[in-house]
Design a protein around this motif. Structure first.
Motif, PDB file in Angstrom:
ATOM      1  N   UNK A  34      31.187   3.610  30.712  1.00  0.00           N
ATOM      2  CA  UNK A  34      30.172   4.358  29.977  1.00  0.00           C
ATOM      3  C   UNK A  34      30.679   4.692  28.585  1.00  0.00           C
ATOM      4  N   UNK A  35      29.888   4.420  27.544  1.00  0.00           N
ATOM      5  CA  UNK A  35      30.325   4.767  26.186  1.00  0.00           C
ATOM      6  C   UNK A  35      30.401   6.274  26.026  1.00  0.00           C
ATOM      7  N   UNK A  36      31.269   6.724  25.158  1.00  0.00           N
ATOM      8  CA  UNK A  36      31.417   8.156  24.900  1.00  0.00           C
ATOM      9  C   UNK A  36      31.070   8.452  23.453  1.00  0.00           C
ATOM     10  N   UNK A  37      30.732   9.712  23.193  1.00  0.00           N
ATOM     11  CA  UNK A  37      30.405  10.116  21.823  1.00  0.00           C
ATOM     12  C   UNK A  37      31.614   9.940  20.912  1.00  0.00           C
ATOM     13  N   UNK A  38      32.816  10.231  21.432  1.00  0.00           N
ATOM     14  CA  UNK A  38      34.025  10.101  20.620  1.00  0.00           C
ATOM     15  C   UNK A  38      34.286   8.634  20.269  1.00  0.00           C
ATOM     16  N   UNK A  39      34.116   7.733  21.252  1.00  0.00           N
ATOM     17  CA  UNK A  39      34.332   6.313  20.989  1.00  0.00           C
ATOM     18  C   UNK A  39      33.306   5.778  19.996  1.00  0.00           C
ATOM     19  N   UNK A  40      32.054   6.212  20.142  1.00  0.00           N
ATOM     20  CA  UNK A  40      31.013   5.773  19.205  1.00  0.00           C
ATOM     21  C   UNK A  40      31.314   6.273  17.796  1.00  0.00           C
ATOM     22  N   UNK A  41      31.813   7.497  17.699  1.00  0.00           N
ATOM     23  CA  UNK A  41      32.177   8.024  16.373  1.00  0.00           C
ATOM     24  C   UNK A  41      33.310   7.202  15.760  1.00  0.00           C
ATOM     25  N   UNK A  42      34.274   6.811  16.588  1.00  0.00           N
ATOM     26  CA  UNK A  42      35.364   5.982  16.088  1.00  0.00           C
ATOM     27  C   UNK A  42      34.864   4.640  15.580  1.00  0.00           C
ATOM     28  N   UNK A  43      33.967   4.017  16.324  1.00  0.00           N
ATOM     29  CA  UNK A  43      33.398   2.738  15.901  1.00  0.00           C
ATOM     30  C   UNK A  43      32.626   2.898  14.598  1.00  0.00           C
ATOM     31  N   UNK A  44      31.896   4.002  14.489  1.00  0.00           N
ATOM     32  CA  UNK A  44      31.121   4.274  13.269  1.00  0.00           C
ATOM     33  C   UNK A  44      32.039   4.418  12.062  1.00  0.00           C
TER      34      UNK A  44
END
Length: 282
Positions: A34-44
């Protein structure tokens, strides 16, 4: 039909070294995480720092970088709509706060590097090389080549820098990239640079041939151990203090879970480009 070579990336090698069962879940079972908000922020943040270099040098300012955030996030959502559920919902962080954290990481990068004085040779570069029947591969955030020929490999991290005790583990990925570059070009990179944005720290390391030869032996040993695990079906776990927060906690024997049955070894190709053994990702 030619049999594809076994391949190994630094992330999968690190997975196996840390916990063979974790490697199995990711590379063999291909379990969804499951994707996480922290991982998505890192990708962004990575996407913003990559796109910033599309601007003329003089316009690479903190404000210009922050202005890229909404557009990069929109592009991520267009590609993966499910990410929209990570922020601004009952289960996720406040959207405004999440954006502010991403913008703060981007701003902090400017205290560590000056993009107006940088012209990357490559960005988000896929690199790979075959070494005696084993394909090594990875994706480098930024590759800099000075006018005088010096080569620097740069990787951005949106987390906190490791303590001295764990610096070697953090540098494994960078040394892996250096090994690929050396074996594919004949030149050892002059500098490896890990840029940690959360606490504004930079770790620098200058490899040499002896260092990379030692790493190559280590990578071969990891590859051989993965091969044995594939053949025996023995993917024993290595519990650590990080297990309670792992994506596969519910399946871990240390928490009363049971791993799923092993998939058939039929060489089915996975969507990410990694292959199950015989087709074959080590």
């Amino acid at each position: 039909m030619t049999t594809p070579l076994p391949s190994l990336s630094p992330s999968r090698a690190a997975d196996f070294k840390a916990c063979p069962l974790r490697y199995r879940f990711r590379a063999v079972d291909r379990l969804d995480e499951a994707p996480s908000a922290a991982a998505a922020r890192g990708t962004l943040v990575h996407a913003v720092l990559e796109a910033l270099f599309d601007l003329p040098a003089a316009k690479r300012t903190p404000d210009a970088a922050v202005a890229l955030v909404p557009g990069r996030w929109a592009a991520m959502l267009a590609e993966r709509p499910e990410l929209a559920t990570l922020v601004g919902t009952d289960d996720g962080p406040d959207e405004q706060a999440w954006y502010a954290q991403a913008e703060a990481l981007v701003h902090r990068w400017f205290t560590l590097e000056d993009p107006t004085r940088l012209e990357p040779h490559e960005r988000e570069s896929r690199v790979e090389v075959e070494v005696d029947g084993l394909r090594l591969r990875g994706i480098i955030d930024r590759l800099d080549v000075a006018p005088t020929g010096e080569v620097r490999v740069v990787d951005y991290k949106t987390g906190r820098s490791p303590s001295e005790r764990f610096e070697g583990r953090a540098l494994f990925q960078m040394r892996f990239y250096a090994l690929i570059i050396w074996r594919s070009t004949g030149r050892v990179p002059d500098l490896l640079q890990l840029v940690y944005l959360r606490d504004a720290q930079v770790i620098r390391y200058s490899p040499d041939e002896a260092d990379l030869l030692a790493l190559e032996r280590n990578v071969r040993a990891v590859s051989a151990a993965i091969q044995r695990a594939h053949e025996s079906g023995d993917w024993r776990p290595s519990p650590s203090r990080l297990c309670p927060w792992g994506a596969f906690r519910a399946l871990g024997p240390a928490f009363g879970g049971t791993p799923p049955p092993l998939p058939p070894r039929d060489g089915v190709t996975a969507g990410s480009g990694d292959l199950v053994l015989d087709a074959v990702d080590l």
